[in-house]
Design a protein around this motif. Structure first.
Motif, PDB file in Angstrom:
ATOM      1  N   VAL A 126      76.373  40.246  61.125  1.00 52.30           N
ATOM      2  CA  VAL A 126      75.443  40.684  60.074  1.00 52.30           C
ATOM      3  C   VAL A 126      74.081  40.009  60.158  1.00 52.30           C
ATOM      4  O   VAL A 126      73.176  40.344  59.381  1.00 52.30           O
ATOM      5  CB  VAL A 126      76.048  40.464  58.674  1.00 52.30           C
ATOM      6  CG1 VAL A 126      77.310  41.286  58.482  1.00 52.30           C
ATOM      7  CG2 VAL A 126      76.334  38.980  58.412  1.00 52.30           C
ATOM      8  N   ASP A 127      73.916  39.065  61.061  1.00 53.08           N
ATOM      9  CA  ASP A 127      72.615  38.398  61.204  1.00 53.08           C
ATOM     10  C   ASP A 127      71.550  39.416  61.585  1.00 53.08           C
ATOM     11  O   ASP A 127      71.830  40.412  62.265  1.00 53.08           O
ATOM     12  CB  ASP A 127      72.713  37.306  62.266  1.00 53.08           C
ATOM     13  CG  ASP A 127      71.503  36.382  62.280  1.00 53.08           C
ATOM     14  OD1 ASP A 127      70.796  36.298  61.255  1.00 53.08           O
ATOM     15  OD2 ASP A 127      71.270  35.732  63.324  1.00 53.08           O
ATOM     16  N   GLU A 184      83.745  35.335  53.696  1.00 47.90           N
ATOM     17  CA  GLU A 184      82.579  35.633  54.516  1.00 47.90           C
ATOM     18  C   GLU A 184      82.220  37.126  54.483  1.00 47.90           C
ATOM     19  O   GLU A 184      83.062  37.964  54.136  1.00 47.90           O
ATOM     20  CB  GLU A 184      82.803  35.195  55.971  1.00 47.90           C
ATOM     21  CG  GLU A 184      83.938  35.885  56.690  1.00 47.90           C
ATOM     22  CD  GLU A 184      85.231  35.086  56.661  1.00 47.90           C
ATOM     23  OE1 GLU A 184      86.064  35.258  57.568  1.00 47.90           O
ATOM     24  OE2 GLU A 184      85.422  34.292  55.709  1.00 47.90           O
ATOM     25  N   PRO A 185      80.972  37.453  54.848  1.00 51.28           N
ATOM     26  CA  PRO A 185      80.558  38.853  54.909  1.00 51.28           C
ATOM     27  C   PRO A 185      81.493  39.687  55.764  1.00 51.28           C
ATOM     28  O   PRO A 185      81.982  39.249  56.810  1.00 51.28           O
ATOM     29  CB  PRO A 185      79.163  38.761  55.545  1.00 51.28           C
ATOM     30  CG  PRO A 185      78.649  37.418  55.129  1.00 51.28           C
ATOM     31  CD  PRO A 185      79.857  36.526  55.156  1.00 51.28           C
ATOM     32  N   TYR A 191      76.246  43.475  53.713  1.00 55.66           N
ATOM     33  CA  TYR A 191      75.408  42.302  53.964  1.00 55.66           C
ATOM     34  C   TYR A 191      74.366  42.549  55.048  1.00 55.66           C
ATOM     35  O   TYR A 191      73.291  41.937  55.029  1.00 55.66           O
ATOM     36  CB  TYR A 191      76.273  41.091  54.307  1.00 55.66           C
ATOM     37  CG  TYR A 191      76.543  40.233  53.087  1.00 55.66           C
ATOM     38  CD1 TYR A 191      75.538  39.451  52.534  1.00 55.66           C
ATOM     39  CD2 TYR A 191      77.786  40.231  52.471  1.00 55.66           C
ATOM     40  CE1 TYR A 191      75.758  38.675  51.416  1.00 55.66           C
ATOM     41  CE2 TYR A 191      78.021  39.453  51.344  1.00 55.66           C
ATOM     42  CZ  TYR A 191      77.002  38.675  50.828  1.00 55.66           C
ATOM     43  OH  TYR A 191      77.213  37.911  49.704  1.00 55.66           O
ATOM     44  N   GLU A 192      74.642  43.423  55.970  1.00 55.26           N
ATOM     45  CA  GLU A 192      73.637  43.716  56.993  1.00 55.26           C
ATOM     46  C   GLU A 192      72.368  44.267  56.345  1.00 55.26           C
ATOM     47  O   GLU A 192      71.250  43.848  56.676  1.00 55.26           O
ATOM     48  CB  GLU A 192      74.198  44.700  58.011  1.00 55.26           C
ATOM     49  CG  GLU A 192      73.287  44.908  59.214  1.00 55.26           C
ATOM     50  CD  GLU A 192      73.944  45.713  60.315  1.00 55.26           C
ATOM     51  OE1 GLU A 192      73.261  45.968  61.325  1.00 55.26           O
ATOM     52  OE2 GLU A 192      75.126  46.083  60.173  1.00 55.26           O
ATOM     53  N   ASN A 193      72.518  45.173  55.401  1.00 52.07           N
ATOM     54  CA  ASN A 193      71.361  45.720  54.690  1.00 52.07           C
ATOM     55  C   ASN A 193      70.690  44.667  53.816  1.00 52.07           C
ATOM     56  O   ASN A 193      69.456  44.578  53.752  1.00 52.07           O
ATOM     57  CB  ASN A 193      71.787  46.907  53.822  1.00 52.07           C
ATOM     58  CG  ASN A 193      71.940  48.193  54.628  1.00 52.07           C
ATOM     59  OD1 ASN A 193      71.665  48.225  55.814  1.00 52.07           O
ATOM     60  ND2 ASN A 193      72.396  49.242  53.973  1.00 52.07           N
ATOM     61  N   VAL A 194      71.496  43.875  53.126  1.00 50.08           N
ATOM     62  CA  VAL A 194      70.940  42.851  52.235  1.00 50.08           C
ATOM     63  C   VAL A 194      70.135  41.822  53.035  1.00 50.08           C
ATOM     64  O   VAL A 194      69.013  41.456  52.655  1.00 50.08           O
ATOM     65  CB  VAL A 194      72.064  42.154  51.434  1.00 50.08           C
ATOM     66  CG1 VAL A 194      71.515  40.961  50.656  1.00 50.08           C
ATOM     67  CG2 VAL A 194      72.726  43.140  50.471  1.00 50.08           C
ATOM     68  N   PHE A 195      70.667  41.371  54.165  1.00 48.31           N
ATOM     69  CA  PHE A 195      69.952  40.385  54.973  1.00 48.31           C
ATOM     70  C   PHE A 195      68.688  40.971  55.587  1.00 48.31           C
ATOM     71  O   PHE A 195      67.667  40.276  55.707  1.00 48.31           O
ATOM     72  CB  PHE A 195      70.863  39.830  56.065  1.00 48.31           C
ATOM     73  CG  PHE A 195      71.963  38.941  55.553  1.00 48.31           C
ATOM     74  CD1 PHE A 195      71.808  38.213  54.386  1.00 48.31           C
ATOM     75  CD2 PHE A 195      73.162  38.836  56.236  1.00 48.31           C
ATOM     76  CE1 PHE A 195      72.825  37.391  53.907  1.00 48.31           C
ATOM     77  CE2 PHE A 195      74.191  38.018  55.774  1.00 48.31           C
ATOM     78  CZ  PHE A 195      74.019  37.297  54.607  1.00 48.31           C
TER      79      PHE A 195
END
Length: 304
Positions: free
Chosen positions: A300-301, A252-253, A260-264
């Motif tokens: 990270v959502d 998981e992230p 992943y926070e930036n990617v999402f």
């Protein structure tokens, strides 16, 4: 973990655990449902087996209770019809979307559409037709396609032309039903034909069909080429489905190097309304590991 590992693991869940509502045991879920995630994350069977001991239907209910709005199952095509129908009914009752399942004809994993051999093409198209029926049972819109292995006896241009022709033929089957093949470049081994986002983009552009698009698996693309956001921007026009997994480890992230926070946030800002499949393992075992996974996705959502 390779794709076949996920398929086998998910398949065993359905066979070895109760699947009907009558057979399901009560799960230790809270009575209060969690808030829905902003991003449409999609778990798969096995991720929450410890919190849903009643089997796959109980697990779907647990996913919904935790705020997940979608679900994916690589091995759906191989499940018995009655199980597919029960999963479809449950998803409808829960208001959840069905993510990808794999168009897996068996031999197409190691022998390849890149060869141009008629028997491989025939098997692929036969499996596409079967996938239409499965998609209707579970209300799926996307199916994963992997062209197979690199053919060392043919020039790359000829292999690419063979894959384009196969995808055109597959798209002809799916277009009347509003279904989409999503081609996935992979990093499992160097023998695979399809490995990069720009290569997949080129094939989709050549096919020129809404039924042939890219599955952008962030884990695989981090391993093969990195520069994730810039690469997604260049190929965005053809991306229809996204999958998740941190690297290294494919968990998981937050367990690897990907921000992943930036990617999402980027994906959300692009207005993406599709599904983000959680195609990875749990970093920790047992109930604690399952709760840690959910918390990792909360962290990270996208915050709105």
């Amino acid at each position: 973990m390779k794709r076949r590992g996920f398929i086998k693991k998910a398949g065993l869940s359905g066979v070895l655990m109760g699947v009907s509502g009558g057979l399901a045991f009560p799960s230790p879920r809270d009575n209060n449902k969690a808030d829905a995630f902003t991003m449409d994350f999609a778990p798969h069977f096995g991720m929450f087996r410890n919190h849903a001991p009643g089997g796959i239907i109980d697990e779907l209910k647990f996913m919904a209770d935790q705020g997940f709005r979608s679900f994916e199952d690589n091995g759906m095509l191989q499940r018995p019809v009655e199980i597919q129908e029960q999963i479809g009914k449950t998803l409808d009752e829960l208001g959840m979307r069905m993510g990808v399942f794999v168009i897996d004809g068996g031999d197409n994993w190691k022998v390849s559409l890149a060869t141009g051999k008629q028997e491989f093409l025939d098997n692929f198209l036969k499996t596409c037709r079967a996938a239409v029926d499965t998609a209707k049972r579970v209300n799926a819109k996307w199916m994963t396609v992997v062209p197979g292995y690199f053919e060392r006896n043919l020039p790359l241009g000829i292999q690419t032309a063979n894959v384009i022709e196969a995808m055109k033929r597959g798209a002809e089957i799916f277009e009347p039903h509003g279904l989409t093949m999503v081609m996935e470049p992979l990093s499992d081994n160097p023998d695979l034909f399809l490995r990069h986002a720009d290569q997949t983009y080129m094939i989709c552009q050549a096919v020129g069909s809404p039924s042939c698009k890219i599955l952008y698996d962030i884990y695989h693309m981090q391993r093969n080429e990195g520069n994730l956001i810039a690469t997604m921007e260049k190929t965005w026009e053809e991306i229809a489905y996204i999958q998740i997994g941190d690297n290294p480890g494919r968990k998981e992230p937050g367990t690897g190097e990907i921000n992943y926070e930036n990617v999402f946030n980027y994906i959300h800002q692009k207005g993406f309304k599709g599904i983000l499949g959680m195609e990875h393992g749990n970093a920790q075992a047992g109930k604690e590991g399952e709760l840690a996974l959910i918390e990792a996705y909360r962290k990270v959502d996208v915050k709105v």
